[in-house]
Design a protein around this motif. Structure first.
Motif, mmCIF file in Angstrom:
data_model
loop_
_atom_site.group_PDB
_atom_site.id
_atom_site.type_symbol
_atom_site.label_atom_id
_atom_site.label_comp_id
_atom_site.label_asym_id
_atom_site.label_seq_id
_atom_site.Cartn_x
_atom_site.Cartn_y
_atom_site.Cartn_z
ATOM 1 N N LEU A 402 0.804 -1.216 0.000
ATOM 2 C CA LEU A 402 0.000 0.000 0.000
ATOM 3 C C LEU A 402 0.843 1.275 0.000
ATOM 4 C CD1 LEU A 402 -2.847 -0.981 2.499
ATOM 5 C CD2 LEU A 402 -2.785 -1.230 0.011
ATOM 6 N N ASP A 403 2.146 1.142 0.095
ATOM 7 C CA ASP A 403 3.026 2.307 0.079
ATOM 8 C C ASP A 403 3.381 2.677 -1.352
ATOM 9 O OD1 ASP A 403 2.958 2.329 2.779
ATOM 10 O OD2 ASP A 403 4.990 1.560 3.089
ATOM 11 N N ALA A 404 3.475 3.975 -1.618
ATOM 12 C CA ALA A 404 3.846 4.457 -2.948
ATOM 13 C C ALA A 404 5.345 4.346 -3.152
ATOM 14 C CB ALA A 404 3.398 5.899 -3.129
ATOM 15 N N CYS A 405 5.754 4.168 -4.397
ATOM 16 C CA CYS A 405 7.171 4.075 -4.733
ATOM 17 C C CYS A 405 7.845 5.434 -4.671
ATOM 18 C CB CYS A 405 7.329 3.487 -6.139
ATOM 19 S SG CYS A 405 9.017 3.537 -6.803
ATOM 20 N N CYS A 406 7.161 6.461 -5.152
ATOM 21 C CA CYS A 406 7.794 7.767 -5.315
ATOM 22 C C CYS A 406 7.086 8.854 -4.519
ATOM 23 C CB CYS A 406 7.825 8.147 -6.801
ATOM 24 S SG CYS A 406 8.533 9.762 -7.147
ATOM 25 N N GLY A 407 7.854 9.674 -3.838
ATOM 26 C CA GLY A 407 7.315 10.857 -3.178
ATOM 27 C C GLY A 407 7.338 10.786 -1.675
ATOM 28 N N GLY A 408 6.473 9.919 -1.117
ATOM 29 C CA GLY A 408 6.353 9.834 0.331
ATOM 30 C C GLY A 408 7.601 9.263 0.968
ATOM 31 N N LEU A 409 7.954 9.769 2.129
ATOM 32 C CA LEU A 409 9.142 9.295 2.828
ATOM 33 C C LEU A 409 8.819 8.212 3.839
ATOM 34 C CD1 LEU A 409 10.964 12.689 3.471
ATOM 35 C CD2 LEU A 409 11.252 11.102 1.582
ATOM 36 N N GLY A 410 7.532 7.909 3.970
ATOM 37 C CA GLY A 410 7.138 6.900 4.947
ATOM 38 C C GLY A 410 5.873 6.211 4.493
ATOM 39 N N SER A 411 5.203 5.569 5.419
ATOM 40 C CA SER A 411 3.974 4.868 5.063
ATOM 41 C C SER A 411 2.849 5.871 4.871
ATOM 42 C CB SER A 411 3.605 3.865 6.163
ATOM 43 O OG SER A 411 3.395 4.533 7.387
ATOM 44 N N TYR A 412 1.752 5.384 4.290
ATOM 45 C CA TYR A 412 0.653 6.255 3.909
ATOM 46 C C TYR A 412 0.049 7.022 5.083
ATOM 47 C CZ TYR A 412 -2.345 2.558 5.745
ATOM 48 O OH TYR A 412 -2.948 1.639 6.564
ATOM 49 N N ASP A 413 0.160 6.486 6.292
ATOM 50 C CA ASP A 413 -0.530 7.116 7.416
ATOM 51 C C ASP A 413 0.296 8.222 8.095
ATOM 52 O OD1 ASP A 413 1.358 5.459 8.450
ATOM 53 O OD2 ASP A 413 0.030 4.459 9.903
ATOM 54 N N ASP A 414 1.478 8.532 7.508
ATOM 55 C CA ASP A 414 2.289 9.615 8.068
ATOM 56 C C ASP A 414 2.204 10.804 7.134
ATOM 57 O OD1 ASP A 414 4.024 11.201 9.401
ATOM 58 O OD2 ASP A 414 5.751 9.859 9.288
ATOM 59 N N SER A 415 1.070 11.500 7.126
ATOM 60 C CA SER A 415 0.811 12.559 6.162
ATOM 61 C C SER A 415 1.760 13.744 6.315
ATOM 62 C CB SER A 415 -0.640 13.047 6.284
ATOM 63 O OG SER A 415 -0.898 13.520 7.587
ATOM 64 N N SER A 416 2.355 13.922 7.497
ATOM 65 C CA SER A 416 3.243 15.061 7.694
ATOM 66 C C SER A 416 4.544 14.906 6.930
ATOM 67 C CB SER A 416 3.544 15.213 9.195
ATOM 68 O OG SER A 416 4.260 14.079 9.675
ATOM 69 N N ARG A 417 4.833 13.697 6.447
ATOM 70 C CA ARG A 417 6.097 13.455 5.771
ATOM 71 C C ARG A 417 5.930 13.264 4.271
ATOM 72 N NH1 ARG A 417 8.693 8.451 8.505
ATOM 73 N NH2 ARG A 417 10.571 9.205 7.443
ATOM 74 N N VAL A 418 4.746 13.472 3.752
ATOM 75 C CA VAL A 418 4.488 13.217 2.338
ATOM 76 C C VAL A 418 5.029 14.349 1.477
ATOM 77 C CG1 VAL A 418 2.695 13.002 0.582
ATOM 78 C CG2 VAL A 418 2.480 11.771 2.743
ATOM 79 N N LEU A 436 3.123 -1.614 -6.344
ATOM 80 C CA LEU A 436 1.806 -1.470 -6.962
ATOM 81 C C LEU A 436 1.529 -0.003 -7.278
ATOM 82 C CD1 LEU A 436 -1.084 -2.334 -7.753
ATOM 83 C CD2 LEU A 436 -1.647 -2.356 -5.305
ATOM 84 N N PHE A 437 1.747 0.862 -6.289
ATOM 85 C CA PHE A 437 1.448 2.284 -6.456
ATOM 86 C C PHE A 437 2.725 3.058 -6.775
ATOM 87 C CE2 PHE A 437 -1.987 0.817 -3.616
ATOM 88 C CZ PHE A 437 -3.070 1.143 -4.433
ATOM 89 N N TRP A 438 2.618 3.929 -7.757
ATOM 90 C CA TRP A 438 3.759 4.710 -8.185
ATOM 91 C C TRP A 438 3.947 5.965 -7.331
ATOM 92 C CZ3 TRP A 438 8.276 5.445 -9.946
ATOM 93 C CH2 TRP A 438 8.692 6.689 -10.428
ATOM 94 N N ASP A 439 2.890 6.773 -7.187
ATOM 95 C CA ASP A 439 3.029 8.030 -6.452
ATOM 96 C C ASP A 439 1.977 8.145 -5.360
ATOM 97 O OD1 ASP A 439 0.675 8.704 -7.770
ATOM 98 O OD2 ASP A 439 1.650 10.016 -9.222
ATOM 99 N N GLY A 440 2.103 9.218 -4.581
ATOM 100 C CA GLY A 440 1.202 9.407 -3.457
ATOM 101 C C GLY A 440 -0.213 9.768 -3.839
ATOM 102 N N SER A 441 -0.451 10.006 -5.137
ATOM 103 C CA SER A 441 -1.803 10.301 -5.612
ATOM 104 C C SER A 441 -2.577 9.038 -5.949
ATOM 105 C CB SER A 441 -1.734 11.210 -6.849
ATOM 106 O OG SER A 441 -1.164 12.465 -6.513
#
Length: 469
Positions: A402-418, A436-441
């Protein structure tokens, strides 16, 4: 596997006993029609499998071809109750396509010496595509440039896996739409707005069809003042109609062009629902009330395309948005019971999109009833994504699926680091093909898109092989 049944000859005449090729088809469980045209023998093969649309195709001993109008004996294909139900795990359409490919290869071997003079033949001459960012091949950057807005997907690492550069696609490589184009031997579908911006002649630039899908497409007709951030499906159809006059001058020309074209409507609706949740803070149940209107708009768009002469259309449902990074980030504070323990996806959100897809399929069935001569296929976007989420290892994906490959520095639930992919400071995973997922969008990697496209191609059987010079 039940045996097939022989039809009469073309035009209703009784055919002679089929040759070994015809016997092969009968043995595989297909209805087979035999007839002649211009002194050549032709076979018509058709079949259905449970849950699949009718599949039929024509071929001869010299060439592989399908006709826009099928002889009357073959029209029984429309009544699926009269068709043999093939219970083999291999879809009937896939078997037929494979058989056609094998036969075509054998015929090609016997006619190789004449190949340089032969006309190249394709199922379709062109592809016309509508949709949103899952189908946008470069419209969004062109529109944003008009407004002086920078689009992150015009910067690396977008496009790095396949193209080696950004192309305006929200992906590291190819989109789902690109694979059917390649499979049909057609160029990748060019973005309509980018070509217009470059001043290219429309009649030549879109000889093989344009792509009208922009990144932020919505289904509902709304305030166009928010363009380019929200482009309705109706506006995409207006673009199509504005282009039509440069592609064909007469009704006959348009019917011929669109009759040999494949129309895609890819993943419309998710932006409507997401926007409602983001803008209003409403509940999923409130969003569910929007679904019938969204389906109605999609259906009217399909009817509009058919009126223009479209005879082969593929309409996809929505993907399992309860699993995508931006939705998971939006509902990061949800209680534990809201998540599917097997996948980590939001159950209620996925149920919303199942509801959307169910109503869409019901609407498509009604359109088929109203237009029996039109090939209208539903492409499942939801199930392939869920399969990859549920069994990532089976598809070569990492377990943190469920984590994106590009952009986010952590898992999806850490929105402050996206950080958005393409922006300074964005980090890209080492191996995009393992994600599976390329970016945070929530856009998919090329690897995921290819798996989905393979599923579509195995279940959607193009029935018309149009000639192309």
């Amino acid at each position: 596997m039940p045996h097939g049944r022989q039809w009469g000859g073309v035009g209703g005449k009784r055919a002679e006993a089929p040759s070994p090729v015809g016997q092969q088809l009968l043995g595989l469980g297909f209805f087979v029609g035999v007839g002649s045209r211009d002194g050549k023998e032709y076979y018509a093969a058709a079949a259905t499998s449970p849950g699949r649309s009718c599949c039929r195709a024509y071929f001869s001993s010299e060439l592989v071809r399908s006709f826009p109008t099928l002889p009357s004996p073959v029209h029984a294909c429309a009544q699926q109750r009269e068709m043999p139900q093939i219970t083999s795990p291999v879809p009937a359409c896939a078997v037929l396509l494979l058989l056609l490919l094998v036969l075509g290869s054998a015929e090609a071997a016997t006619t190789a010496s004449r190949s340089s003079a032969a006309r190249h033949r394709r199922r379709y001459d062109s592809i016309f595509s509508f949709g949103d960012s899952f189908a946008d091949t470069g419209n969004n950057p062109a529109v944003f440039a008009w407004y002086g807005v920078s689009d992150p997907n015009t910067r690396p690492p977008y496009g790095s896996t396949f193209f080696g550069r950004p192309t305006g696609r929200n992906c590291d490589g190819r989109l789902v739409l690109d694979f059917p184009a390649e499979s049909l031997g057609l160029p990748l579908v060019p973005p309509f707005l980018a070509r217009k911006r470059n001043g290219d002649r429309e009649s030549s630039a879109f000889r093989h069809g344009p792509n009208f899908a922009p990144e932020h497409a919505v289904d509902a007709d709304g305030d166009d003042s928010v363009f380019p951030l929200n482009v309705s499906l109706s506006m995409q159809l207006q673009w199509f109609e504005s282009l039509k006059t440069s592609l064909c001058a007469t009704l006959k020309e348009c019917l011929e062009l669109f009759g040999c074209s494949l129309f895609f409507v890819v993943e419309i609706g998710i932006n409507d629902y997401d926007s409602f949740l983001l803008d209003t803070g409403g509940s999923v149940q409130q969003v569910k009330a929007l679904v019938p209107d969204v389906i109605s708009t999609i259906s009217m768009a399909i009817e509009r395309l058919i009126k223009h002469g479209a005879t082969s259309l593929v309409v996809s449902g929505t993907l399992s948005a309860g699993c995508i990074p931006p939705i998971l980030a939006l509902f990061a504070g949800a209680d534990t019971a809201s998540y599917d323990p097997r996948t980590g996806c939001l159950k209620e959100l996925n149920e919303l999109f199942v509801h959307h897809n169910t109503l869409l399929q019901e609407s498509l069935a009604k359109i088929r009833d109203n237009h029996p001569d039109v090939e209208l296929a539903y492409a499942d976007f939801f199930s392939p994504v869920m399969a990859m989420v549920e069994s990532p290892g089976k598809y070569g994906f990492d377990e943190d699926v469920l984590d994106a490959c590009c952009g986010g520095l952590g898992s999806y639930d850490d929105s402050s680091r996206v950080i958005a992919c393409g922006d300074p400071g964005a980090v890209t995973c080492e191996n995009p093909s393992a994600r599976l997922f390329w970016d945070g969008s929530g856009h998919l990697t090329e690897a995921a898109n290819q798996y989905i496209a393979d599923e579509w191609l195995s279940s959607i059987c193009p029935v018309r092989l149009c000639l192309f010079d």
